[in-house]
Enzyme design. Structure first.
Site, short mmCIF file in Angstrom:
data_model
loop_
_atom_site.label_atom_id
_atom_site.label_comp_id
_atom_site.label_asym_id
_atom_site.label_seq_id
_atom_site.Cartn_x
_atom_site.Cartn_y
_atom_site.Cartn_z
N GLU A 133 -19.33 -13.93 -15.90
CA GLU A 133 -17.96 -13.76 -15.27
C GLU A 133 -16.99 -14.62 -15.80
O GLU A 133 -16.26 -15.33 -15.09
CB GLU A 133 -18.22 -13.93 -13.88
CG GLU A 133 -19.22 -12.95 -12.85
CD GLU A 133 -19.34 -12.85 -11.65
OE1 GLU A 133 -18.66 -13.98 -10.99
OE2 GLU A 133 -19.98 -12.30 -10.90
N ASN A 150 -22.71 -11.43 -18.86
CA ASN A 150 -22.89 -10.46 -17.78
C ASN A 150 -21.60 -10.64 -17.12
O ASN A 150 -21.05 -11.69 -16.98
CB ASN A 150 -23.99 -10.92 -16.93
CG ASN A 150 -24.27 -10.20 -15.68
OD1 ASN A 150 -24.64 -9.02 -15.84
ND2 ASN A 150 -24.16 -10.69 -14.37
N HIS A 192 -20.85 -3.20 -9.88
CA HIS A 192 -20.74 -3.30 -8.30
C HIS A 192 -19.79 -2.31 -7.96
O HIS A 192 -18.64 -2.44 -8.01
CB HIS A 192 -20.40 -4.72 -7.78
CG HIS A 192 -21.40 -5.75 -7.87
ND1 HIS A 192 -22.50 -5.77 -7.12
CD2 HIS A 192 -21.60 -6.74 -8.61
CE1 HIS A 192 -23.36 -6.82 -7.38
NE2 HIS A 192 -22.81 -7.43 -8.02
N GLU A 209 -26.58 -5.24 -11.62
CA GLU A 209 -26.17 -5.59 -10.25
C GLU A 209 -25.91 -4.20 -9.43
O GLU A 209 -24.91 -4.21 -8.52
CB GLU A 209 -25.34 -6.61 -9.91
CG GLU A 209 -25.80 -8.06 -10.78
CD GLU A 209 -24.72 -9.28 -10.51
OE1 GLU A 209 -23.97 -9.16 -9.74
OE2 GLU A 209 -24.97 -10.10 -11.28
N ASP A 252 -24.82 -1.50 -7.00
CA ASP A 252 -24.94 -1.06 -5.49
C ASP A 252 -23.60 -0.20 -5.61
O ASP A 252 -22.46 -0.37 -6.21
CB ASP A 252 -24.86 -2.14 -4.82
CG ASP A 252 -23.79 -3.25 -4.85
OD1 ASP A 252 -22.74 -3.15 -5.86
OD2 ASP A 252 -23.95 -4.35 -4.40
#
Ligand code: 9MR
Length: 459
Positions: free
Chosen positions: A169, A211, A248, A277, A279
């Protein structure tokens, strides 16, 4: 530098027809789900992903939930890759400067090992979840502390981690395309490449990833900025192997229709891509299916990790974004994902081995050159099994192990593997981590064959 990527840990695919035919008996015996439209299909996410060119399907794991048997039952049944949700972050591993606490991270690695799961390390360098002592640092002191953390942690986990999120990030949201301001960024723009170089030096066999979130939409300035950084790193030889798209699709962020373009564009730079990750708010089947199909369409998309198992485990439990409900029941999105995985077209091109496949499980290997290697069978699951090999008579060695097609080694530990062109014969060289190495083999429909030692050579 010569290094084996996790690609090399996965053999090419064999013919699907043969696999399906030979799998029928096993799957029927195991009570596998038979899906409409296919003669037979893998019945768990991990096994199904493994059949798609050796991909993985993983989940974030909170180590304190491993004592919840409902949680662990789903974890062990469905997933073949894990990421520590919090236990390998900087504040967890180095709470006081110079004092490392590997307890929970090690517990996760141990669990993964016992289940034949690959581990993603998350994360070596990040502006967030820094321990207090690091938050207060700046300049050269901080740069050195960050590099020391990368080196110590990657060294501790050397040989255990398939992929590291080296940096997490580091870019701003919005239209600027700029780096995110942080104490690390203020040590100099080269902090990211410095972290990658330190990680490579500490663990030459781990795949090193950048990432981030909100790099899913190809048109976003942030996506473009990360793309340019990876392009620059590749052109200058900065050791980067992969990009992790967190994905996400929660909190107001949606699955973008150009997601596949993003995956394939990064891949075209010569890096693997991972969905790290995942979702999705309210877990719509369509969006989950699209993500799976997009990954399967890009050869360098190596796998998908969802950010938790049950909705109740999610960092955004209010959005019910995962594949299992709070009671551990499979949701509609689970079925959509499994069906999409099972419907995928496996890559072809695996040559049939010309030598007869080995069978049996010899405990007395043929004589080698100056050392002896013996097999200890490990845990066996319905779709895979572990094997340990212990070498005696030499401290540096190479051991040749043969596997019977269509079985396939999906992960290894405590050694440096290389492969012959068929992908059925692995040469494992010592890597300084002791005299026992191990590996996980996917059965792929043949549950009886076991690896054979072909030789052990000292030096
Ligand atoms: O899921 C994690 C949550 O338990 C932590 O409180 C949070 C702290 O920052 O981090 C969450 O995981 C994040 C991951 O490390 C990086 N990408 C975003 C994830 C969700 O916030």
């Amino acid at each position: 530098m010569t290094k084996e990527s996790p690609d090399a840990l996965r053999r090419p695919r064999r013919r699907r027809t043969a696999l399906v035919l030979s799998a029928i008996g096993l799957l029927a015996a195991a009570g596998a789900v038979v899906l409409p439209g296919s003669a037979s299909a893998a019945s768990t996410l991990g096994a199904s992903a493994a059949e798609q060119g050796g991909r993985y399907f993983g989940t974030a794991v909170a180590v304190n939930r491993l004592s919840d048997s409902a949680y662990t039952t789903i974890l062990n049944r469905e997933f073949n890759q894990v990421t520590a949700e919090n236990e390998m972050k900087i504040d967890a591993l180095q709470p006081q400067q110079g004092q490392f606490n590997y307890g929970n991270g090690d517990r996760l690695v141990q669990h993964a090992r016992s289940q034949g799961m690959q581990v993603r390390g998350h994360t070596l360098a990040w502006h967030s979840q820094q321990p207090g002592w690091m938050q207060n640092m700046s300049g050269t002191t901080l740069r050195n502390a960050m590099l020391n953390h990368v080196t110590q942690v990657a060294t501790h986990y050397r040989g255990q981690i398939a992929w590291w999120d080296v940096v997490n990030e580091a870019f701003q949201d919005g239209s600027s395309g700029a780096r995110r301001d942080s104490n690390l960024q203020r040590t100099g723009n080269d902090w990211i490449e410095a972290a990658f170089r330190a990680a490579r030096q500490a663990d030459p066999n781990a795949q090193l990833c950048y990432n981030d979130y909100n790099i899913d939409n190809w048109n976003d300035a942030k996506t473009q900025a990360v793309y340019r950084m990876v392009q620059d790193f590749k052109s200058r030889g900065v050791p980067i192997d992969c990009v992790g798209l967190q994905s996400h699709f929660t909190g107001g962020s949606n699955y973008p229709s150009n997601y596949r373009t993003t995956l394939s564009s990064f891949a075209a730079l010569g890096v693997d891509v991972h969905i790290t990750e995942l979702d999705i708010r309210n877990a719509p089947s369509d969006a989950y299916r699209n993500v799976v199909n997009d990954c399967l369409a890009v050869a360098r998309c190596k796998g998908i990790t969802v950010w938790g198992i049950r909705d109740s485990d999610s960092w955004r439990s209010g959005e019910s974004p995962l594949l299992f409900d709070g009671n551990g029941n499979k949701k509609a999105a689970y079925n959509a994902v499994l069906t999409a995985l099972n419907s995928g077209t496996s890559p072809t091109g695996n040559p049939t081995p010309t030598t007869p496949p080995p069978t049996g499980n010899p405990t007395t290997p043929p004589p080698g050159g100056g050392c002896t290697a013996s097999i200890t069978p490990g845990q066996v699951w319905s779709d895979r099994y572990n094997t340990s090999v212990t070498v005696s008579g030499a401290s540096t060695w190479s051991v040749v192990v043969a596997i019977t097609a269509p079985q396939k080694i999906s992960s290894t530990w405590s050694g440096n593997p290389t492969w012959d062109s068929s992908g059925n014969v692995m040469t494992m060289r010592s890597n300084g981590s002791g005299n026992t190495f191990g590996f996980t083999t996917m059965m792929n429909g043949n549950s009886s064959a076991r690896p054979q030692i072909r030789s052990c050579t000292a030096g």
